[in-house]
Scaffold this motif. Structure first.
Motif, PDB file in Angstrom:
ATOM      1  N   GLY A   1      -4.147 -46.205 -52.680  1.00  0.00           N
ATOM      2  CA  GLY A   1      -4.964 -46.350 -51.172  1.00  0.00           C
ATOM      3  C   GLY A   1      -4.634 -45.061 -50.457  1.00  0.00           C
ATOM      4  N   MET A   2      -5.361 -44.587 -49.286  1.00  0.00           N
ATOM      5  CA  MET A   2      -5.332 -43.626 -48.801  1.00  0.00           C
ATOM      6  C   MET A   2      -5.882 -43.670 -47.389  1.00  0.00           C
ATOM      7  SD  MET A   2      -8.439 -40.902 -49.778  1.00  0.00           S
ATOM      8  CE  MET A   2      -7.703 -39.861 -48.866  1.00  0.00           C
ATOM      9  N   VAL A   3      -5.526 -43.018 -46.354  1.00  0.00           N
ATOM     10  CA  VAL A   3      -5.743 -42.969 -44.865  1.00  0.00           C
ATOM     11  C   VAL A   3      -6.519 -41.729 -44.686  1.00  0.00           C
ATOM     12  CG1 VAL A   3      -4.992 -43.158 -42.842  1.00  0.00           C
ATOM     13  CG2 VAL A   3      -3.764 -44.333 -44.518  1.00  0.00           C
ATOM     14  N   SER A   4      -7.753 -41.582 -43.988  1.00  0.00           N
ATOM     15  CA  SER A   4      -8.474 -40.483 -43.371  1.00  0.00           C
ATOM     16  C   SER A   4      -8.173 -40.168 -41.951  1.00  0.00           C
ATOM     17  CB  SER A   4      -9.819 -40.718 -43.856  1.00  0.00           C
ATOM     18  OG  SER A   4     -10.300 -41.542 -43.105  1.00  0.00           O
ATOM     19  N   GLY A   5      -8.314 -39.203 -41.687  1.00  0.00           N
ATOM     20  CA  GLY A   5      -8.221 -38.575 -40.229  1.00  0.00           C
ATOM     21  C   GLY A   5      -6.859 -38.367 -39.599  1.00  0.00           C
ATOM     22  N   SER A   6      -5.813 -38.435 -40.308  1.00  0.00           N
ATOM     23  CA  SER A   6      -4.612 -38.078 -40.074  1.00  0.00           C
ATOM     24  C   SER A   6      -3.965 -37.098 -40.930  1.00  0.00           C
ATOM     25  CB  SER A   6      -3.688 -39.473 -39.686  1.00  0.00           C
ATOM     26  OG  SER A   6      -3.315 -39.852 -41.018  1.00  0.00           O
ATOM     27  N   TRP A   7      -2.986 -36.156 -40.442  1.00  0.00           N
ATOM     28  CA  TRP A   7      -2.217 -35.399 -41.127  1.00  0.00           C
ATOM     29  C   TRP A   7      -1.149 -36.017 -42.365  1.00  0.00           C
ATOM     30  CZ3 TRP A   7      -3.745 -30.699 -42.225  1.00  0.00           C
ATOM     31  CH2 TRP A   7      -4.714 -29.921 -41.307  1.00  0.00           C
ATOM     32  N   GLN A   8      -1.262 -35.703 -43.515  1.00  0.00           N
ATOM     33  CA  GLN A   8      -0.217 -36.247 -44.398  1.00  0.00           C
ATOM     34  C   GLN A   8       0.265 -35.149 -45.304  1.00  0.00           C
ATOM     35  OE1 GLN A   8      -2.500 -39.616 -46.367  1.00  0.00           O
ATOM     36  NE2 GLN A   8      -3.867 -39.128 -44.701  1.00  0.00           N
ATOM     37  N   ILE A   9       1.560 -35.496 -45.960  1.00  0.00           N
ATOM     38  CA  ILE A   9       2.341 -34.822 -46.872  1.00  0.00           C
ATOM     39  C   ILE A   9       2.123 -35.534 -48.102  1.00  0.00           C
ATOM     40  CG2 ILE A   9       4.594 -33.808 -47.695  1.00  0.00           C
ATOM     41  CD1 ILE A   9       5.222 -33.643 -44.592  1.00  0.00           C
ATOM     42  N   CYS A  10       1.601 -35.032 -49.206  1.00  0.00           N
ATOM     43  CA  CYS A  10       1.369 -35.501 -50.420  1.00  0.00           C
ATOM     44  C   CYS A  10       2.042 -34.667 -51.416  1.00  0.00           C
ATOM     45  CB  CYS A  10       0.040 -35.889 -50.770  1.00  0.00           C
ATOM     46  SG  CYS A  10      -0.788 -37.023 -49.602  1.00  0.00           S
ATOM     47  N   VAL A  11       2.306 -35.515 -52.508  1.00  0.00           N
ATOM     48  CA  VAL A  11       3.127 -34.863 -53.801  1.00  0.00           C
ATOM     49  C   VAL A  11       2.453 -35.239 -54.939  1.00  0.00           C
ATOM     50  CG1 VAL A  11       5.055 -34.372 -54.880  1.00  0.00           C
ATOM     51  CG2 VAL A  11       5.116 -34.179 -52.351  1.00  0.00           C
ATOM     52  N   TRP A  12       1.808 -34.483 -55.779  1.00  0.00           N
ATOM     53  CA  TRP A  12       1.571 -34.788 -57.055  1.00  0.00           C
ATOM     54  C   TRP A  12       2.583 -34.147 -58.357  1.00  0.00           C
ATOM     55  CZ3 TRP A  12      -1.494 -33.443 -53.209  1.00  0.00           C
ATOM     56  CH2 TRP A  12      -2.654 -34.451 -52.871  1.00  0.00           C
ATOM     57  N   GLN A  13       2.915 -34.785 -59.423  1.00  0.00           N
ATOM     58  CA  GLN A  13       3.644 -33.885 -60.292  1.00  0.00           C
ATOM     59  C   GLN A  13       3.017 -34.640 -61.751  1.00  0.00           C
ATOM     60  OE1 GLN A  13       7.829 -35.371 -59.188  1.00  0.00           O
ATOM     61  NE2 GLN A  13       8.050 -32.811 -59.215  1.00  0.00           N
ATOM     62  N   CYS A  14       2.868 -33.507 -62.457  1.00  0.00           N
ATOM     63  CA  CYS A  14       2.384 -33.805 -63.804  1.00  0.00           C
ATOM     64  C   CYS A  14       3.063 -32.910 -64.939  1.00  0.00           C
ATOM     65  CB  CYS A  14       1.028 -33.041 -63.847  1.00  0.00           C
ATOM     66  SG  CYS A  14       0.168 -33.107 -65.246  1.00  0.00           S
TER      67      CYS A  14
ATOM     68  N   LEU B   1       3.810 -29.271 -63.356  1.00  0.00           N
ATOM     69  CA  LEU B   1       3.435 -29.111 -62.299  1.00  0.00           C
ATOM     70  C   LEU B   1       3.807 -29.954 -61.167  1.00  0.00           C
ATOM     71  CD1 LEU B   1       1.036 -27.441 -60.468  1.00  0.00           C
ATOM     72  CD2 LEU B   1      -0.231 -29.536 -61.107  1.00  0.00           C
ATOM     73  N   THR B   2       4.017 -29.372 -59.969  1.00  0.00           N
ATOM     74  CA  THR B   2       4.506 -29.982 -58.703  1.00  0.00           C
ATOM     75  C   THR B   2       3.546 -29.431 -57.687  1.00  0.00           C
ATOM     76  OG1 THR B   2       6.783 -30.452 -59.136  1.00  0.00           O
ATOM     77  CG2 THR B   2       5.942 -30.856 -57.005  1.00  0.00           C
ATOM     78  N   ILE B   3       2.745 -30.205 -57.016  1.00  0.00           N
ATOM     79  CA  ILE B   3       1.827 -29.849 -55.747  1.00  0.00           C
ATOM     80  C   ILE B   3       2.615 -30.579 -54.603  1.00  0.00           C
ATOM     81  CG2 ILE B   3      -0.548 -29.467 -54.825  1.00  0.00           C
ATOM     82  CD1 ILE B   3      -1.483 -29.548 -57.493  1.00  0.00           C
TER      83      ILE B   3
ATOM     84  N   VAL C   1      -1.418 -26.302 -45.616  1.00  0.00           N
ATOM     85  CA  VAL C   1      -0.470 -25.837 -46.596  1.00  0.00           C
ATOM     86  C   VAL C   1      -0.674 -26.443 -47.801  1.00  0.00           C
ATOM     87  CG1 VAL C   1       1.984 -25.507 -47.230  1.00  0.00           C
ATOM     88  CG2 VAL C   1       1.430 -25.492 -44.794  1.00  0.00           C
ATOM     89  N   HIS C   2      -0.759 -25.721 -48.984  1.00  0.00           N
ATOM     90  CA  HIS C   2      -0.616 -25.939 -50.429  1.00  0.00           C
ATOM     91  C   HIS C   2       0.419 -25.275 -50.967  1.00  0.00           C
ATOM     92  CE1 HIS C   2      -3.915 -28.753 -50.812  1.00  0.00           C
ATOM     93  NE2 HIS C   2      -4.875 -27.699 -50.393  1.00  0.00           N
ATOM     94  N   LEU C   3       1.584 -25.889 -51.464  1.00  0.00           N
ATOM     95  CA  LEU C   3       2.691 -25.189 -52.307  1.00  0.00           C
ATOM     96  C   LEU C   3       2.664 -25.932 -53.718  1.00  0.00           C
ATOM     97  CD1 LEU C   3       5.447 -25.858 -49.800  1.00  0.00           C
ATOM     98  CD2 LEU C   3       3.805 -23.985 -50.023  1.00  0.00           C
ATOM     99  N   VAL C   4       2.605 -25.049 -54.488  1.00  0.00           N
ATOM    100  CA  VAL C   4       2.701 -25.131 -56.114  1.00  0.00           C
ATOM    101  C   VAL C   4       3.918 -24.682 -56.826  1.00  0.00           C
ATOM    102  CG1 VAL C   4       1.208 -24.961 -58.185  1.00  0.00           C
ATOM    103  CG2 VAL C   4       0.044 -25.105 -56.120  1.00  0.00           C
ATOM    104  N   TRP C   5       4.522 -25.477 -57.647  1.00  0.00           N
ATOM    105  CA  TRP C   5       5.661 -25.020 -58.363  1.00  0.00           C
ATOM    106  C   TRP C   5       5.213 -25.339 -59.817  1.00  0.00           C
ATOM    107  CZ3 TRP C   5       6.085 -27.559 -53.919  1.00  0.00           C
ATOM    108  CH2 TRP C   5       7.178 -27.145 -52.890  1.00  0.00           C
ATOM    109  N   ASP C   6       5.667 -24.195 -60.757  1.00  0.00           N
ATOM    110  CA  ASP C   6       5.319 -24.507 -62.128  1.00  0.00           C
ATOM    111  C   ASP C   6       6.383 -25.175 -62.783  1.00  0.00           C
ATOM    112  OD1 ASP C   6       2.968 -23.003 -61.675  1.00  0.00           O
ATOM    113  OD2 ASP C   6       3.693 -21.111 -62.676  1.00  0.00           O
ATOM    114  N   SER C   7       6.945 -26.160 -62.298  1.00  0.00           N
ATOM    115  CA  SER C   7       7.977 -27.129 -62.747  1.00  0.00           C
ATOM    116  C   SER C   7       7.944 -28.444 -62.159  1.00  0.00           C
ATOM    117  CB  SER C   7       9.371 -26.248 -62.551  1.00  0.00           C
ATOM    118  OG  SER C   7       9.486 -26.103 -61.094  1.00  0.00           O
TER     119      SER C   7
END
Length: 237
Positions: free
Chosen positions: A139-152, A87-89, A206-212
């Protein structure tokens, strides 16, 4: 390829059958804030459904502000997209100050829980009702727009979980030693919260998800495209 086109400046519904004009690799689930909730613009797949609460939609203004849907203590959505073994989010989001859940599933079968807890990204891969798990906090920052990526990667008894915030530079990763190779059966849920206070929400554009597992080159290309998408609404990410 059938489906709706996506440009870097707006969502374009004029062409019923056209290629994507955005990400370098087509996502299997592509959720964009539109018309009251998150709309799946991928070629295949169902539209998200409300599990609880009422998602709040804020319309965007070209060159000025992103469209977004507020989830968390006030709303939870089911994407109807089964969590894959690999998974990639990639998400464009803005966190609040409470305890919002970005992604959540149960822990009896494999689940990936991406939570905001005590000012951290609490990234938790859990299987076997908690018998096997990986935690990769950052650590995270609240209140601002961020681009985050998770892979599993759950296709091995030594699964991996990685996180990177391309806006702040925060990273975290972990590798486990699990009793077996787990195969997820649950769909990805968005929103909900560890508490019900108003601050326990997040804004999702936006949430983008790849099955890879996307490689570094594709990740960087897609992040650049998503950053350009945000800039078209006058937003830095």
């Amino acid at each position: 390829m059938g489906g709706m086109s996506i440009t870097s400046s707006k969502l374009d519904y004029s062409a019923a059958y056209s290629e994507w004009e955005g990400p370098s690799v087509q996502p299997d689930l592509a959720l964009f804030a539109d018309s009251g909730s998150l709309k799946n613009l991928a070629q295949t797949g169902l539209q998200p459904g409300v599990v609880s609460g009422t998602p709040t939609f804020t319309a965007g203004v070209a060159g000025a502000s992103l469209p977004f849907v507020t989830l968390g203590a006030n709303a939870k959505l089911d994407t109807y997209h089964v969590f894959p073994q690999q998974l990639t989010i990639m998400s464009l989001l803005r966190m609040g100050a409470g305890q919002a859940n970005v992604v959540s599933m149960g822990i009896d079968t494999p689940g990936l829980l991406l939570l905001q807890r005590s000012g951290q990204w609490n990234n938790w891969l859990v299987c076997g009702n908690g018998a096997d798990q990986i935690t990769a906090n950052a650590g995270m920052v609240s209140g601002s727009w961020q681009i985050c990526v998770w892979q599993c990667d759950l296709s091995t008894v030594n699964p991996q979980l990685t996180f990177q915030d391309y806006t702040t530079g925060a990273t975290a990763s972990g590798t486990g030693k699990f009793a077996q190779v787990y195969k997820p059966t649950q769909s990805i849920k968005l929103g909900d919260s560890g508490d019900q206070v108003a601050a326990s929400t997040y804004d999702a554009a936006v949430h983008l998800v790849w099955d890879s597992l996307l490689g570094a080159a594709d990740l960087n290309t897609n992040v650049a495209w998503l950053r350009q998408f945000a800039q078209a609404y006058g937003t830095s990410a």
